[in-house]
Scaffold this active site. Sequence first.
Site, PDB file in Angstrom:
ATOM      1  N   ALA A  18       0.838  -1.206   0.000  1.00  0.00           N
ATOM      2  CA  ALA A  18       0.000   0.000   0.000  1.00  0.00           C
ATOM      3  C   ALA A  18       0.868   1.248   0.000  1.00  0.00           C
ATOM      4  O   ALA A  18       2.003   1.228   0.475  1.00  0.00           O
ATOM      5  CB  ALA A  18      -0.899   0.002   1.231  1.00  0.00           C
ATOM      6  N   ASP A  19       0.335   2.342  -0.549  1.00  0.00           N
ATOM      7  CA  ASP A  19       0.982   3.633  -0.357  1.00  0.00           C
ATOM      8  C   ASP A  19       0.115   4.467   0.582  1.00  0.00           C
ATOM      9  O   ASP A  19      -0.913   3.985   1.072  1.00  0.00           O
ATOM     10  CB  ASP A  19       1.258   4.332  -1.699  1.00  0.00           C
ATOM     11  CG  ASP A  19      -0.007   4.666  -2.464  1.00  0.00           C
ATOM     12  OD1 ASP A  19      -1.099   4.727  -1.851  1.00  0.00           O
ATOM     13  OD2 ASP A  19       0.082   4.872  -3.688  1.00  0.00           O
ATOM     14  N   SER A  20       0.530   5.713   0.815  1.00  0.00           N
ATOM     15  CA  SER A  20      -0.173   6.507   1.827  1.00  0.00           C
ATOM     16  C   SER A  20      -1.638   6.739   1.450  1.00  0.00           C
ATOM     17  O   SER A  20      -2.510   6.762   2.319  1.00  0.00           O
ATOM     18  CB  SER A  20       0.550   7.833   2.043  1.00  0.00           C
ATOM     19  OG  SER A  20       0.624   8.533   0.810  1.00  0.00           O
ATOM     20  N   LEU A  21      -1.910   6.889   0.146  1.00  0.00           N
ATOM     21  CA  LEU A  21      -3.306   7.098  -0.266  1.00  0.00           C
ATOM     22  C   LEU A  21      -4.129   5.828  -0.082  1.00  0.00           C
ATOM     23  O   LEU A  21      -5.300   5.880   0.284  1.00  0.00           O
ATOM     24  CB  LEU A  21      -3.376   7.560  -1.728  1.00  0.00           C
ATOM     25  CG  LEU A  21      -2.774   8.931  -2.041  1.00  0.00           C
ATOM     26  CD1 LEU A  21      -2.943   9.264  -3.508  1.00  0.00           C
ATOM     27  CD2 LEU A  21      -3.403  10.015  -1.182  1.00  0.00           C
ATOM     28  N   ASP A  22      -3.488   4.674  -0.345  1.00  0.00           N
ATOM     29  CA  ASP A  22      -4.197   3.399  -0.126  1.00  0.00           C
ATOM     30  C   ASP A  22      -4.631   3.272   1.333  1.00  0.00           C
ATOM     31  O   ASP A  22      -5.736   2.793   1.627  1.00  0.00           O
ATOM     32  CB  ASP A  22      -3.287   2.214  -0.459  1.00  0.00           C
ATOM     33  CG  ASP A  22      -3.035   2.066  -1.956  1.00  0.00           C
ATOM     34  OD1 ASP A  22      -4.005   2.151  -2.721  1.00  0.00           O
ATOM     35  OD2 ASP A  22      -1.872   1.856  -2.340  1.00  0.00           O
TER      36      ASP A  22
END
Lengths: 428, 79
Positions: free
Chosen positions: B35-39
């Site tokens: 995941a990234d921060s937006l995920d």
Amino acid sequence: MSGTATNGRRVVVTGIGVVSPLAVGAELTWKRLIEGQSGIGRITHFDPSELPAQVAGQVPDGPTAEGGLTLSDWVPVKDQKKMDRFIHLGLAAAIQAVEDSGWKPEDEDGRCATGVMIGSGIGGLQTIYDGSLTVSSGKARRLSPFFIPSALINLISGHLSIRYGFKGPNHAVVTACATGVHAIGDASRLIQYGDADVMVAGGAEAAICSLGIAGFCSARALSTGSNDDPTKASRPWDKDRDGFIMGEGAGVVVLEELEHAKRRGAKIYGEIGGYGMSGDAYHITAPAEGHNGAFRAMKAALRNSGGLTTADIDYVNAHGTSTMADDLELDAVERFFGDDAKRLAMSSTKSAIGHLLGAAGAVEAIFCLQAIRDGIVPPTLNLDNPARESVIDRVAHVAQERKIDVALSNSFGFGGTNASIILKRFKD
Amino acid sequence: MSDIADKVKKIVVEHLGVDESKVTPDASFIDDLGADSLDTVELVMAFEEAFSVEIPEDAAEKIATVKDAIDYIEKQKAA
């Protein structure tokens, strides 16, 4: 500065990618186009029965091998919901073009010399519509963190650069229906100027949604008289034309500095032969009488063509949207070519795929390259009774075999923006 | 495994497109599940929606693993 086309650096096309209502794939689209097939049908993306315009050119779903759209072949499933459909279609065309070109920068210098300039006329309209419903129902805090990056027009360029590591100029054009030509022309100039050696350039559009169709209906721009006979709806220059047919899709090319392409033995589709722009300064949606803006855009393209004249141009892919403006463009082309108009072929491929708005100019430039390569002019479907006669052969109904060395493509956009691009056979 | 844990796992699988077997209690959304921060922002919203709870930003920032999420939601539901 003198009007040389190239500033010493010549720009060739080494990869093409198309997503259109006829097919996903540049070659299958071209094959169906010259067979005279139509990609226009009743709208299925949403129920259009409340609207006066109910037909459009939608990209067909289906297996990739048969020219259908299987999105997971282009965008991983977990990433699909982070992007509006215009990004999906743009990426599908861009990936085709990059793979077709065979260009894979092996080092940091190569990556930094490779840029992207893929635009859109409208961007993520369905995403914006859905997002506003979320906010208006009191759930503003539930708006997806991907809402903004899903809707932003430059995000095709962004996603493509991330996928391939292209670290050169990252840009996107937004000039309504002239976007595709502006993107290819401007990106060529970045290469000529030395900002990049390779540019992936084009346009994408996916505005066949209730908001998009309703908006163009309100502007009285769409055909409403052929809802029961969709393939007859788009009829450029015909006396029974009654508005344009919305299409969706994307066209992307890989542009490359000639010596760079030669060093790696790339296949060359053709050369960018000239590019010109103009503004109407007249009206937000209508061209001026005589279409002086179109005339000046063509003239500007010729001026920096390195010595081409109207006698050298064999084929014009017209903007020809199936509206009243078709005859104004015809006026401008006749005036511009003068006596050379007699030997000219001009067709509107929007008769088969509709008007792809921001993608139109890019897809049509690719058709010009394919026409040069194969010696075939694509037809203008449904041109049964021209609203006015012309000495120009408008290639009614069926494709024609013709030797084409130089082609010109026109695109004009709302706001009074015009662009013309010249594609020519590559000769060393 | 509790109903809450099951449901959390299902949401993680669906949103991050990862294999169910990778969604262990100690799995970090960012380090292990891609995941990234937006995920992670979207995941927290999905938890809020699915469990009808409010997860304030400062609490959301501390939810790094699958277990963090389960524990937080169980605590809210028990309260």
